[in-house]
Enzyme design. Sequence first.
Site, PDB file in Angstrom:
ATOM      1  N   ARG A 146       0.880  -1.178   0.000  1.00  0.00           N
ATOM      2  CA  ARG A 146       0.000   0.000   0.000  1.00  0.00           C
ATOM      3  C   ARG A 146       0.911   1.220   0.000  1.00  0.00           C
ATOM      4  NH1 ARG A 146      -5.371   0.960   1.995  1.00  0.00           N
ATOM      5  NH2 ARG A 146      -5.682   3.033   2.868  1.00  0.00           N
ATOM      6  N   HIS A 171      -6.786   1.366  -7.176  1.00  0.00           N
ATOM      7  CA  HIS A 171      -7.107   0.591  -5.962  1.00  0.00           C
ATOM      8  C   HIS A 171      -7.813  -0.703  -6.388  1.00  0.00           C
ATOM      9  CE1 HIS A 171      -7.595  -0.362  -1.909  1.00  0.00           C
ATOM     10  NE2 HIS A 171      -8.305   0.649  -1.457  1.00  0.00           N
ATOM     11  N   CYS A 226     -16.045   3.119  -0.187  1.00  0.00           N
ATOM     12  CA  CYS A 226     -14.982   2.229   0.286  1.00  0.00           C
ATOM     13  C   CYS A 226     -14.552   2.526   1.720  1.00  0.00           C
ATOM     14  CB  CYS A 226     -13.796   2.275  -0.665  1.00  0.00           C
ATOM     15  SG  CYS A 226     -12.908   3.839  -0.698  1.00  0.00           S
ATOM     16  N   ASP A 269     -16.468   8.549  -2.926  1.00  0.00           N
ATOM     17  CA  ASP A 269     -15.294   8.320  -2.083  1.00  0.00           C
ATOM     18  C   ASP A 269     -14.945   9.652  -1.446  1.00  0.00           C
ATOM     19  OD1 ASP A 269     -13.109   7.103  -0.890  1.00  0.00           O
ATOM     20  OD2 ASP A 269     -11.823   7.292  -2.645  1.00  0.00           O
TER      21      ASP A 269
END
Length: 307
Positions: free
Chosen positions: A101, A128, A264, A224
């Site tokens: 990440r 992502h 998310c 998001d």
Amino acid sequence: MTRHLLRDDDLTAAEQTEILDLALELKNDRWREKPLAGPQTVAVIFDKSSTRTRVSFAVGIADLGGSPLIISTANSQLGGKETPSDTARVLERQVAAIVWRTYAQSGLEEMAEGTRVPVVNALSDDFHPCQLLADLLTIREHKGDPRGLTLTFYGDGRSNMGQSFVLAGVTAGMHIRIAAPEGYQPRPDVLADAERIAASTGGSVALIADPEAAADGADVVVTDTWVSMGKEEEKIRRVQDLGSYKVTDRIMGLAKTDAIFLHCLPADRGYEVDADVIDGPQSVIWDEAENRLHAQKALLVWLLQQQ
């Protein structure tokens, strides 16, 4: 050849479906697959803070019979002294896979080049893909076959989530609408890649500036956070630029009556989405968060099978 997942279009439509089918099977039979029995170790590296990614990969690797090795770049040589390629050459002799990440997509690409074990993008500034597998799994559970469904993404279309929805969505045969103002649309090269994929899957991508028009008849509504990690200094400007793209009850009312809402997480209620929506009956965010576990387990099983 070692397979990696660095961006959503690293998977063909058939491969994406295969992984999602496996994810559904593993959700129903959680302990069935043990490809990491030994236990083998998977390195899970974090440049950024994390809740869902950290938990879902750690739990998933353990479910698959393995041992997660959680590494913070702040406390490793990768944080400054060592290149991603050198780090990969050290790790590949001791671990079964590498999950990272990070910030720059280029670092992931460097790490994967020539590496003998799978490298997974657990989030970068550009894409992502693990989240999109979870989102597509959630859509399948609530809406059935995603092919032909219309999904509208609100907000920063150039964010990692916006760009991943464009690529993964058309790979799944969906019609993706990006509701975003000028300057917040996906990169032209990402749009070109999506259009190429859509030509073979029947999907499509549309950029729609009018937020209400973008909602009309949508099966899935997504947003998001407007202020991603690393963008905190831009918050005031981003709130001003994206304020018209908040997901509200009115927006959901323009979508289909059985439309679902995805986010998310983490969410800023009152900014990109009203609390009445994210906490309302059309929201499936908790299923979505859980599905990170099942989708990532399926991905790891599939990647290890390609070795």
